[in-house]
Design a protein around this motif. Structure first.
Motif, PDB file in Angstrom:
ATOM      1  N   PRO A 287       0.740  -1.243  -0.023  1.00 32.31           N
ATOM      2  CA  PRO A 287       0.100   0.119  -0.024  1.00 32.31           C
ATOM      3  C   PRO A 287       0.899   1.125   0.049  1.00 32.31           C
ATOM      4  N   THR A 288       0.369   2.316  -0.534  1.00 24.37           N
ATOM      5  CA  THR A 288       0.957   3.589  -0.327  1.00 24.37           C
ATOM      6  C   THR A 288       0.952   3.999   1.021  1.00 24.37           C
ATOM      7  N   ALA A 291      -2.507   4.952   2.328  1.00 25.05           N
ATOM      8  CA  ALA A 291      -3.657   4.195   1.802  1.00 25.05           C
ATOM      9  C   ALA A 291      -4.892   3.947   2.896  1.00 25.05           C
ATOM     10  N   THR A 310      -9.763   0.878  -5.090  1.00 28.60           N
ATOM     11  CA  THR A 310      -8.766   2.300  -5.531  1.00 28.60           C
ATOM     12  C   THR A 310      -8.044   1.917  -6.751  1.00 28.60           C
ATOM     13  N   GLU A 312      -4.355   2.013  -8.674  1.00 26.30           N
ATOM     14  CA  GLU A 312      -3.140   1.381  -8.288  1.00 26.30           C
ATOM     15  C   GLU A 312      -2.120   1.660  -9.500  1.00 26.30           C
ATOM     16  N   GLU A 313      -0.499   1.350  -9.115  1.00 25.28           N
ATOM     17  CA  GLU A 313       0.266   1.470 -10.082  1.00 25.28           C
ATOM     18  C   GLU A 313       1.042   0.363 -10.424  1.00 25.28           C
ATOM     19  N   ILE A 388      -4.331   6.522  -6.373  1.00 25.74           N
ATOM     20  CA  ILE A 388      -3.505   5.385  -6.157  1.00 25.74           C
ATOM     21  C   ILE A 388      -3.098   5.071  -4.954  1.00 25.74           C
ATOM     22  N   PHE A 390      -2.025   1.739  -3.998  1.00 25.38           N
ATOM     23  CA  PHE A 390      -1.397   0.155  -4.036  1.00 25.38           C
ATOM     24  C   PHE A 390      -0.429   0.431  -5.078  1.00 25.38           C
ATOM     25  N   SER A 391       0.861  -0.310  -4.754  1.00 25.88           N
ATOM     26  CA  SER A 391       1.856  -0.507  -5.831  1.00 25.88           C
ATOM     27  C   SER A 391       2.331  -2.100  -5.693  1.00 25.88           C
TER      28      SER A 391
END
Length: 729
Positions: A287-288, A291, A310, A312-313, A388, A390-391
């Motif tokens: 998570p960022t 988040a 959400t 995401e990236e 964003i 979540f990565s």
């Protein structure tokens, strides 16, 4: 070829090494400071796979990409490119030609260059050697160049060659608009968030540790983390797991080692209240840092929310962010094709415990939980957070693993009660529920407005009658003032071929909605299909698909995928608010263009579809009223009808499994006088007064995307609210 009327401009060949053919780049890209543009190249002469390389003056490769003869390919030309070299098994100097098209907007005067090139070199039917034919040739060249120019833009916008440009833009966007949420909701305004993770044998300690560090860095501390691991793994490396997790989470044992069983164990260990929040957190990403704050703030603002997901990236193997995944608001049909909600989906704890995780569905078990959840709740209780949070690593959309796709199809069959097929698509898999036709197939009233143009109408009706498998339809031709004898002879021929045909005469001035409404007035079917007189049927099952979807509860209007005669996309759904009005998404792109996360390959909900092929249930028509013939005599009326249906709670759906050719629009051009332009402007202003499209972000688009781009391009900055949203207009 991209275009069989206008050939590419040839590039000048230069001396090359054996087994290669070398060419100078376009002149405008050899100027000082030039480079970085994406051009469309076409190689000719040698079949088989080719490799195209961009080289500087010393012969150092700057970029390379695969190509095939006679297949257009968009390529970025790096700054400093001095030669473009083509190699392949049978390539030699003189055996291969290389041409390019000047892409509008990328070269100075690119649009004019394309028109002049078309005028000089295009294959148009004009009298040879006659000055009288020149104006006709210019008009044809102008129309053909306009269409080709839009196709070139589509190709360059959707090409892999733009990845480096898009990644640089995303880095700029990310620096300003990711991890930028600075609020921390107080504990009492929203429940704490519980993350559930499966530490299966496939999850490395490095992954688990990275996720733990991301959670440790959260700005909002109102969360807990439960990680389930098998008793066998705990016995083997329990201490290492505990060290990786640190004090951020709590490890619980499970009897089975598969990930679905581990998630089930983590859910069982949760003590969250029924209205609490749980999130199935995949350990392959993180998570960022904002988040938890983002999610809890969204639930605080919308306490009726039952499910939230959400943006995401995607990151490379080193964890460097590459691109954002910017999702639509709740999209039922897309969810039934793909797990598009992604890695950070938050649910209410009580309902999740009641529905449970079924380990029998293995990696598809989380998807099964989500589709069962959305069946139980109303659409307005499902929200998308366009930020964003979540990565994760790069992967194709849909279900990459065929076994997971098979299990997801099985799970969806249990939810929908219909068979579900798995459709392989370019390295991934989508689902296709096979919705049946009603036991008694409903009658479709096909309303076709026309005025003369017997050859065009004859083509449309011949293909309709000759190629359509669905046979319970009537044809209603609304004749708006035809005068040519050929037209009336065609009417008689159609009635003889298809007796269930009605000709309605309308002698008024052109008013598209009034003409269509007059056709509906005599219709006897349960479904109304508006069909342009320039639509050609090419596949037998198109109407079966549309009728089956329209017969599904909740669906009000259905649209097809339409192609231009050159097989580029004419219509794959309308995004409202694009260019301050509404535009056909991915128009002029190649027919197999997947779109963002493969959306063009699957059925999906949209806000509107074109009136060129628009199927609406008669009861919906009766409830929302006819096409607006007072305010929107020429334009906006089909979009307005869809938006009224959406506002009344009906879905508008487009499907790629109904495929037709739309002929006339490809060469129509811009033959509009000043009075016509003023009328259209007035209609657009009335449309904006009703629907506020100049500021509207279509719920099936995303506020982070450019509202002046047809191809889901990232905006330089968000162009609308990033609050959690529903699919409502």
């Amino acid at each position: 070829m991209l275009n069989d009327v206008i050939p590419p401009r040839p590039l000048r060949a230069v001396k090359s090494q054996p087994g290669a053919a070398a060419f100078l780049p376009p002149l405008l890209l050899r100027l000082p400071g030039a480079g970085g543009a994406v051009v469309v190249l076409v190689a000719t002469g040698v079949p088989g796979p080719l490799v195209v390389r961009m080289q500087d003056k010393s012969g150092t490769p700057l970029a390379s990409f695969p190509a095939e003869a006679d297949v257009p390919v968009a390529a970025e030309v790096p700054a400093g490119t001095a030669r473009i070299v083509v190699t392949g098994a049978d390539v030699s100097a003189g055996a291969v030609g290389l041409g390019y098209y000047p892409v509008r907007g990328q070269f100075p005067a690119g649009r004019l260059l394309l028109k002049l090139h078309a005028f000089r070199n295009g294959a148009f039917a004009t009298p040879e050697g006659s000055l009288k034919g020149l104006p006709s040739r210019w008009r044809q060249a102008e129309g053909a160049a306009r269409h080709l120019g839009l196709s070139l833009i589509a190709l360059s916008q959707t090409a892999q060659a733009r990845l480096s440009l898009k990644r640089a833009q995303y880095q700029r966007f990310r620096a300003a608009f990711v991890e930028d949420f600075n609020e921390v909701p107080t504990p009492e305004v929203a429940p704490a968030l519980v993350f559930l993770s499966a530490a299966g044998d496939g999850r490395s300690l490095k992954e688990i540790g990275a996720c733990a560090q991301a959670l440790k860095a959260q700005t909002d501390r109102s969360f807990s983390w439960i990680i389930a691991a098998s008793a066998e793994r705990l016995a083997r490396d329990g201490d290492a797991l505990a060290q990786a997790v640190g004090g951020t989470g709590h490890i619980v044992p499970a009897q089975e080692a598969d990930e679905a069983s581990l998630i089930k164990a983590a859910l069982a260990a949760s003590t969250a209240p029924d209205d609490g929040l749980i999130c199935l957190l995949d350990l392959e990403g993180r998570p960022t840092r904002d988040a938890v704050a983002l999610i809890r703030a969204a639930f605080a603002a919308h306490p009726d929310c039952q499910l939230l997901y959400t943006d995401e990236e995607r990151c490379d193997a080193s964890g460097t962010p590459l691109a954002g995944v910017f999702k639509p608001a709740f999209n039922r049909h897309l969810l039934e094709a793909s797990p598009y909600m992604g890695a950070l989906t938050v649910l209410r704890a009580g309902r999740s415990r009641a529905l449970g995780i079924d380990p029998g569905f293995a990696a598809a078990a989380p998807y099964y939980l989500i589709v069962r959840t959305v069946v139980e709740v109303r659409a307005g209780a499902v929200r998308h957070l366009p930020r964003i949070a979540f990565s994760g690593p790069e992967h194709p959309p849909g279900f990459v693993d065929p076994e997971t796709a098979r299990l997801a199809a099985q799970a969806l069959e249990g939810v929908l009660g219909v068979p579900v097929s798995v459709v392989p698509e370019a390295g991934t898999h989508f689902l296709r529920p096979d919705f049946p036709l009603p036991a008694v197939p409903p009658k479709v009233s096909i309303v076709i407005p026309t005025r003369d143009r017997a050859g065009l109408l004859g083509m449309a009706v011949d293909s309709l009658i000759g190629k359509t498998a669905y046979r319970n339809f009537e044809i209603i031709i609304v004749d708006n003032g035809s005068v040519e004898p050929e037209t009336f002879a065609l009417f008689a021929e159609i009635k003889a071929t298809w007796p269930d045909t009605t000709i309605v005469r309308d002698d008024g001035d052109f008013n598209y909605p009034r003409i269509c409404n007059n056709g509906v007035a005599v219709a006897t079917g349960e479904l109304i299909l508006f069909l342009n007189n320039d639509i050609e049927v090419i596949e037998a099952g198109w109407l079966d698909e549309m009728v089956a979807l329209a017969s599904r509860p909740g669906v009000g209007i259905v649209g097809a995928k339409l192609l231009y005669p050159d097989r580029t996309i004419q219509h794959a759904g309308v995004m409202v608010g694009l260019f301050g009005y509404a535009s056909h998404w991915f128009a002029h792109a190649l027919p197999d263009t997947p779109g963002p996360e493969g959306r063009l390959l699957a059925r999906q909900d949209v806000s509107a579809i074109t009136g060129a092929c628009q199927l609406i249930r008669k009861d919906v028509w009766d409830a929302i009223g006819p096409l607006d013939a007072e305010r929107f005599q020429e334009d906006c009326n089909d979009i307005d009808l869809c938006l009224r249906a959406r506002r009344a709670g009906h879905e508008v759906v487009t499907t790629p499994y109904a495929l037709l050719i739309h002929h006339e629009s490809a060469s129509r051009g811009k033959a509009r006088n000043k009075l016509h332009r003023e009328r259209l402007k007035a209609q657009h202003e009335r449309f904006d007064a009703l629907w506020h499209v100049r500021t509207l972000v279509d719920p099936h688009s995303n506020p982070n995307l450019d509202r002046k781009n047809l191809f889901a391009a990232l905006a330089d900055a968000p162009q609308g609210s990033r609050e959690a949203r529903t699919d409502a207009i």
